[in-house]
Design a protein around this motif. Structure first.
Motif, PDB file in Angstrom:
ATOM      1  N   GLY A  19      59.304  27.026  52.516  1.00 28.85           N
ATOM      2  CA  GLY A  19      59.534  28.471  51.896  1.00 28.85           C
ATOM      3  C   GLY A  19      58.425  29.053  51.206  1.00 28.85           C
ATOM      4  N   ASP A  20      58.669  30.311  50.822  1.00 28.15           N
ATOM      5  CA  ASP A  20      57.585  30.825  49.913  1.00 28.15           C
ATOM      6  C   ASP A  20      56.053  30.900  50.712  1.00 28.15           C
ATOM      7  OD1 ASP A  20      56.184  32.547  47.910  1.00 28.15           O
ATOM      8  OD2 ASP A  20      55.850  30.859  46.644  1.00 28.15           O
ATOM      9  N   THR A  21      56.252  31.245  51.938  1.00 27.09           N
ATOM     10  CA  THR A  21      55.145  30.981  52.917  1.00 27.09           C
ATOM     11  C   THR A  21      54.117  32.224  52.960  1.00 27.09           C
ATOM     12  OG1 THR A  21      56.372  31.959  54.811  1.00 27.09           O
ATOM     13  CG2 THR A  21      56.277  29.566  54.815  1.00 27.09           C
ATOM     14  N   LEU A  22      53.067  31.997  53.400  1.00 27.80           N
ATOM     15  CA  LEU A  22      51.887  33.058  53.443  1.00 27.80           C
ATOM     16  C   LEU A  22      52.434  33.971  54.623  1.00 27.80           C
ATOM     17  CD1 LEU A  22      49.253  33.984  52.251  1.00 27.80           C
ATOM     18  CD2 LEU A  22      48.181  33.025  53.957  1.00 27.80           C
ATOM     19  N   GLN A  23      52.739  35.201  54.393  1.00 30.45           N
ATOM     20  CA  GLN A  23      52.984  35.971  55.900  1.00 30.45           C
ATOM     21  C   GLN A  23      51.825  36.566  56.576  1.00 30.45           C
ATOM     22  OE1 GLN A  23      56.038  38.187  53.239  1.00 30.45           O
ATOM     23  NE2 GLN A  23      57.250  37.935  55.396  1.00 30.45           N
ATOM     24  N   VAL A  24      50.891  36.963  55.752  1.00 32.49           N
ATOM     25  CA  VAL A  24      49.777  37.660  56.414  1.00 32.49           C
ATOM     26  C   VAL A  24      48.650  37.356  55.692  1.00 32.49           C
ATOM     27  CG1 VAL A  24      50.882  39.500  57.435  1.00 32.49           C
ATOM     28  CG2 VAL A  24      50.240  39.674  54.899  1.00 32.49           C
TER      29      VAL A  24
END
Length: 213
Positions: free
Chosen positions: A168-173
């Motif tokens: 979770g709380d991933t780096l999207q871009v």
């Protein structure tokens, strides 16, 4: 030699979900397994279950008869010794590509018979990976844990014992400023990606190795 099928159900083939699926595959390979990998969004066109009931006919029972992009995927799964499934969380659920695969994977095995629930007589272990922008600690508050448990239970009954890995709380871009998003802290996202995500990659590797062990 064991055969493991690894499936990336994200349209992005080099980002979070795909990376964790790839690491799990590497873990399986470290135990000597052969890994067959599919990127669902790169397959020929396919759909979810069309409710034709062909898989319930005596001559096809337990086998989806629809011929499309998912046909080679199911063919490999039928002879696999383990299954790795990775999906991003989209709007509180799995991706559309994952859902289509899931519908047909599960439905083809349902018998609608009291005396025998599933046509699938050979179970294999499953690792299901979910990535999300939402941090894992918030899953119980917004029901994501319930969603995942539903998939875990059904995969467990029909395909085989299923473990879940959440990132979770991933780096999207790479560049948050480009999109003018104001609800995120880009530095915190990047820091987590550099410090926590590698640990999740290692966990995926370990679970993949366990799957093929």
């Amino acid at each position: 030699m064991k055969k493991i099928v690894a499936i990336n159900a994200s349209p992005r083939t080099t980002w979070n979900t795909a990376t964790l699926v790839r690491e799990a595959a590497k873990g399986a390979e470290s135990k000597g397994a052969e890994v067959i990998t599919f990127d669902l969004y790169r397959l020929e066109k396919y759909s979810g279950c069309i409710s034709c009931f062909g898989c319930k006919l005596p001559e096809h029972k337990g086998v989806c008869i629809c011929k499309d992009g998912l046909s080679p995927v199911f063919e490999e799964i039928r002879s696999a010794d383990g299954l790795i499934l990775g999906t991003p969380n989209y709007l509180g659920d799995v991706s559309a590509a994952f859902r289509a695969l899931y519908e047909r994977l599960i439905f083809q095995s349902l018998t609608y018979k009291v005396e025998q629930m599933s046509y699938n007589e050979r179970q294999i272990p499953v690792l299901m990976i979910m990535t999300s922008n939402v941090a894992e600690e918030f899953y119980p508050q917004i029901g994501y844990d319930t969603v995942l448990e539903k998939y875990r239970q059904m995969l467990g009954r029909i395909v085989g014992p299923t473990k879940i890995l959440i990132s979770g709380d991933t780096l999207q871009v790479k560049d948050y400023d480009k999109y003018q998003w104001t609800m995120f802290d880009p530095k915190a996202k990047q820091e987590r990606h550099e410090t926590v995500f590698p640990k999740e990659m290692q966990k995926a590797f370990e679970l993949g190795a366990e799957l093929a062990g």
